[in-house]
Motif scaffolding. Structure first.
Motif, short mmCIF file in Angstrom:
data_model
loop_
_atom_site.label_atom_id
_atom_site.label_comp_id
_atom_site.label_asym_id
_atom_site.label_seq_id
_atom_site.Cartn_x
_atom_site.Cartn_y
_atom_site.Cartn_z
N ASP A 258 -28.37 19.41 -21.58
CA ASP A 258 -28.77 20.77 -21.93
C ASP A 258 -27.60 21.60 -22.43
O ASP A 258 -27.68 22.83 -22.50
CB ASP A 258 -29.46 21.46 -20.75
CG ASP A 258 -28.51 21.67 -19.56
OD1 ASP A 258 -27.35 21.20 -19.63
OD2 ASP A 258 -28.93 22.31 -18.58
N ASN A 259 -26.48 20.94 -22.74
CA ASN A 259 -25.25 21.57 -23.27
C ASN A 259 -24.46 22.34 -22.22
O ASN A 259 -23.50 23.03 -22.56
CB ASN A 259 -25.55 22.49 -24.45
CG ASN A 259 -25.99 21.70 -25.68
OD1 ASN A 259 -25.72 20.50 -25.79
ND2 ASN A 259 -26.68 22.35 -26.60
N VAL B 224 -19.78 12.23 -9.31
CA VAL B 224 -20.33 13.52 -8.87
C VAL B 224 -20.93 14.27 -10.06
O VAL B 224 -22.04 14.82 -9.98
CB VAL B 224 -19.25 14.38 -8.20
CG1 VAL B 224 -19.77 15.79 -7.94
CG2 VAL B 224 -18.79 13.73 -6.89
N MET B 225 -20.21 14.29 -11.17
CA MET B 225 -20.71 15.01 -12.34
C MET B 225 -21.96 14.38 -12.91
O MET B 225 -22.89 15.08 -13.34
CB MET B 225 -19.61 15.10 -13.41
CG MET B 225 -18.50 16.06 -13.05
SD MET B 225 -17.31 16.25 -14.39
CE MET B 225 -16.40 17.71 -13.82
N ARG B 226 -22.01 13.06 -12.92
CA ARG B 226 -23.21 12.39 -13.43
C ARG B 226 -24.41 12.64 -12.52
O ARG B 226 -25.55 12.76 -12.99
CB ARG B 226 -22.95 10.90 -13.62
CG ARG B 226 -21.94 10.62 -14.74
CD ARG B 226 -21.81 9.15 -15.05
NE ARG B 226 -20.78 8.91 -16.05
CZ ARG B 226 -20.93 9.06 -17.36
NH1 ARG B 226 -22.10 9.46 -17.82
NH2 ARG B 226 -19.94 8.82 -18.19
N ARG B 227 -24.15 12.75 -11.22
CA ARG B 227 -25.23 13.09 -10.29
C ARG B 227 -25.77 14.49 -10.57
O ARG B 227 -26.96 14.77 -10.37
CB ARG B 227 -24.72 12.99 -8.85
CG ARG B 227 -25.76 13.37 -7.79
CD ARG B 227 -25.29 12.99 -6.41
NE ARG B 227 -23.96 13.52 -6.11
CZ ARG B 227 -23.74 14.77 -5.70
NH1 ARG B 227 -24.74 15.61 -5.55
NH2 ARG B 227 -22.50 15.17 -5.42
N LEU B 228 -24.90 15.36 -11.09
CA LEU B 228 -25.30 16.72 -11.41
C LEU B 228 -25.86 16.85 -12.83
O LEU B 228 -26.17 17.97 -13.27
CB LEU B 228 -24.11 17.67 -11.24
CG LEU B 228 -23.63 17.87 -9.80
CD1 LEU B 228 -22.31 18.64 -9.78
CD2 LEU B 228 -24.68 18.61 -8.98
N GLY B 229 -25.95 15.73 -13.54
CA GLY B 229 -26.60 15.76 -14.86
C GLY B 229 -25.72 15.47 -16.04
O GLY B 229 -26.19 15.50 -17.19
N ILE C 112 -17.56 19.21 -27.73
CA ILE C 112 -17.91 20.19 -26.71
C ILE C 112 -19.04 21.08 -27.20
O ILE C 112 -18.86 21.82 -28.18
CB ILE C 112 -16.68 21.04 -26.33
CG1 ILE C 112 -15.57 20.12 -25.79
CG2 ILE C 112 -17.04 22.10 -25.31
CD1 ILE C 112 -14.29 20.84 -25.49
N PRO C 113 -20.20 21.04 -26.57
CA PRO C 113 -21.33 21.88 -27.01
C PRO C 113 -20.96 23.36 -26.94
O PRO C 113 -20.37 23.82 -25.96
CB PRO C 113 -22.44 21.55 -26.00
CG PRO C 113 -22.03 20.25 -25.38
CD PRO C 113 -20.54 20.24 -25.37
N HIS C 114 -21.31 24.09 -27.97
CA HIS C 114 -20.94 25.50 -28.03
C HIS C 114 -22.00 26.31 -28.75
O HIS C 114 -22.84 25.78 -29.48
CB HIS C 114 -19.58 25.67 -28.73
CG HIS C 114 -19.54 25.08 -30.12
ND1 HIS C 114 -20.09 25.68 -31.22
CD2 HIS C 114 -19.01 23.91 -30.57
CE1 HIS C 114 -19.91 24.93 -32.28
NE2 HIS C 114 -19.26 23.85 -31.92
N GLY C 115 -21.94 27.63 -28.57
CA GLY C 115 -22.83 28.52 -29.28
C GLY C 115 -22.36 28.71 -30.72
O GLY C 115 -21.43 28.06 -31.18
N ASP C 116 -23.01 29.63 -31.42
CA ASP C 116 -22.64 29.89 -32.81
C ASP C 116 -21.21 30.41 -32.88
O ASP C 116 -20.77 31.21 -32.05
CB ASP C 116 -23.58 30.91 -33.43
CG ASP C 116 -24.98 30.35 -33.64
OD1 ASP C 116 -25.14 29.13 -33.55
OD2 ASP C 116 -25.90 31.16 -33.88
#
Length: 442
Positions: free
Chosen positions: A144-145, A15-20, A51-55
């Protein structure tokens, strides 16, 4: 619902891979993982890479020293409906360098799909009743993080599936406390070494870099090894702070010092007015202004007159004690000429240098340089912040800039390169794990 031959984890992953999602990782949660006490994400610095994160933005606490917060693009999903992912705008990572420890906070607020009932702090009765029961938290990490999140119920099929896989020992652990059905770290390492072996067997290659359109551009300057290696991997030169290839940062190395990173200063005269900075602290002629020379912590540079300092850092504790400090160069009057906040340095180091491959090369000079990469490769992982700070304070890592402005057709053209470098013998001191590989043995 999942298919007849599909496990709960495999279904959520699909399901998650289908969502990107391009990667799907999971973690078993205990009683203490809740909205009040936050979710524990381990003591491994690598979780900040996973885990992608902001500054990262630092602030001082009363009893936990300096902590850093970083926003997340986290959205909860419902695996049994077509409802679109629902963002949780308050989600953030909190990093406590003193321990060290990383936690997830603010992950429920504002999301219609957030599993609030599953994440409430337990009463004493609930804690005793649940005992060793667990929930399973699943993250889908998108290109896209964005982070897609889903949690199973206490001791449900998802948690039992996850627990059985972990106990079997046939599943890949990532960043200390997470697991993944695939084996991305080993797969990335294998793909990296396979590509480097192919490049090595191909012999000498002509110096060149890729244009933004993907065309090969001949490169005549002496520092073409790095650009040429990136070209062989199909990488367009960029200023991003993310790794180059399957979570590995690529560095070419022949002899002498290695450039670790080139972050731009975020404070001081340099940031406000580069021309003024170069006039005050550089070597200037009528047509050119240069700022060069090795700058060491606690030592006044004879050429620039600037002294480099680590402000807000306690060398005995080896930790940041003031988040407003950083790596600062001051003049004799105490004014800030240029500087990097700890926020900037920590963000850059956590994203880009968790796994780095240092690739040896030989060079032959003809009309342009020709390079042959290998056979020696040094694979380094575990780029802990405290190791970097300790090396910086001890001047194993130093600032060695190559900054100039040239007068071209009546206009000053800048070239910025703020290099943080380390001697080759000091590379191992920056990482928890180092492995030397010979491509001829593969």
């Amino acid at each position: 619902m999942s298919g007849a031959n599909e496990s709960p984890l495999e279904y959520v992953s699909r399901v998650m891979r289908r969502l990107g999602a391009r990667r799907v990782v999971f973690k078993l949660l205990a009683n203490n993982d809740n909205s009040k006490q936050q979710i524990y994400f381990g003591s491994d610095f690598d979780v900040l890479r996973l885990i992608p994160h902001g500054d990262l933005v630092g602030e001082t606490t009363k009893d936990k020293g300096v902590m850093y917060k970083a926003s997340l693009k986290l959205s909860w999903i419902d695996i049994e409906s077509d409802a679109p992912p629902s963002p949780a705008p308050g989600a953030q990572l909190i990093f406590y360098p003193r321990y060290p420890e990383v936690r997830l906070s603010g992950f429920l607020r504002g999301s219609a799909l957030a599993p609030s009932k599953l994440m409430q702090p337990p009463t004493p009765e609930q804690r005793a009743l649940r005992g060793q029961s667990q929930r399973c938290l699943v993250f889908g990490i998108c290109a896209d993080n964005t982070i897609l999140a889903y949690s199973g119920v206490w001791d449900g099929k998802l948690a039992r599936d996850a627990n059985a896989r972990i106990e079997s020992g046939k599943i890949s652990r990532v960043a200390s406390v997470f697991y993944e059905l695939e084996q991305p770290i080993q797969e990335g390492r294998i793909l990296l070494l396979e590509k480097l072996s192919e490049i090595y067997r191909g012999g000498f290659v002509r110096s060149g870099r890729l244009s933004p359109e993907g065309d090969v551009i001949e490169y005549h300057a002496k520092n073409g090894a790095g650009y040429t290696l990136e070209r062989m991997f199909g990488i367009v030169p960029n200023g991003r702070s993310e790794p180059d290839f399957h979570d590995w940062e690529l560095k070419s190395h022949r002899s002498g010092a290695v450039t670790l990173m080139t972050p731009e200063p975020d404070s001081g005269t340099y940031k406000a007015d580069l021309g003024k900075f170069l006039t005050a602290y550089g070597s200037c002629t009528e047509t050119r202004r240069d700022f060069t020379g090795r700058h060491l912590i606690g030592v006044q540079n004879e050429r620039s007159g600037l002294t480099f300092r680590m402000e807000g850092y306690d060398p005995e504790k080896n930790e940041v004690v003031d988040p407003d400090g950083g790596l600062i160069m001051r003049n004799l009057q105490g004014e800030v000429a240029l500087g990097w906040t700890f926020n900037k340095i920590l963000t850059h180091w956590s994203r880009k240098h968790a796994q780095t491959a240092y690739v040896s090369y030989k060079v032959v000079a003809k009309d342009v340089n020709y390079y042959r990469f290998g056979p020696e490769v040094l694979l380094c992982s575990g780029a802990d912040l405290k190791l970097f700070l300790h090396a910086m304070y001890g001047n194993k890592v130093y600032h060695d800039p190559g900054i100039n402005m040239k007068l071209v057709d009546g206009e000053w053209k800048p070239k910025k390169r703020n290099q943080f470098r380390v001697g080759w013998k000091g590379i191992d001191s920056l990482y928890e794990v180092s492995e030397r590989v010979l491509l001829t043995d593969l």
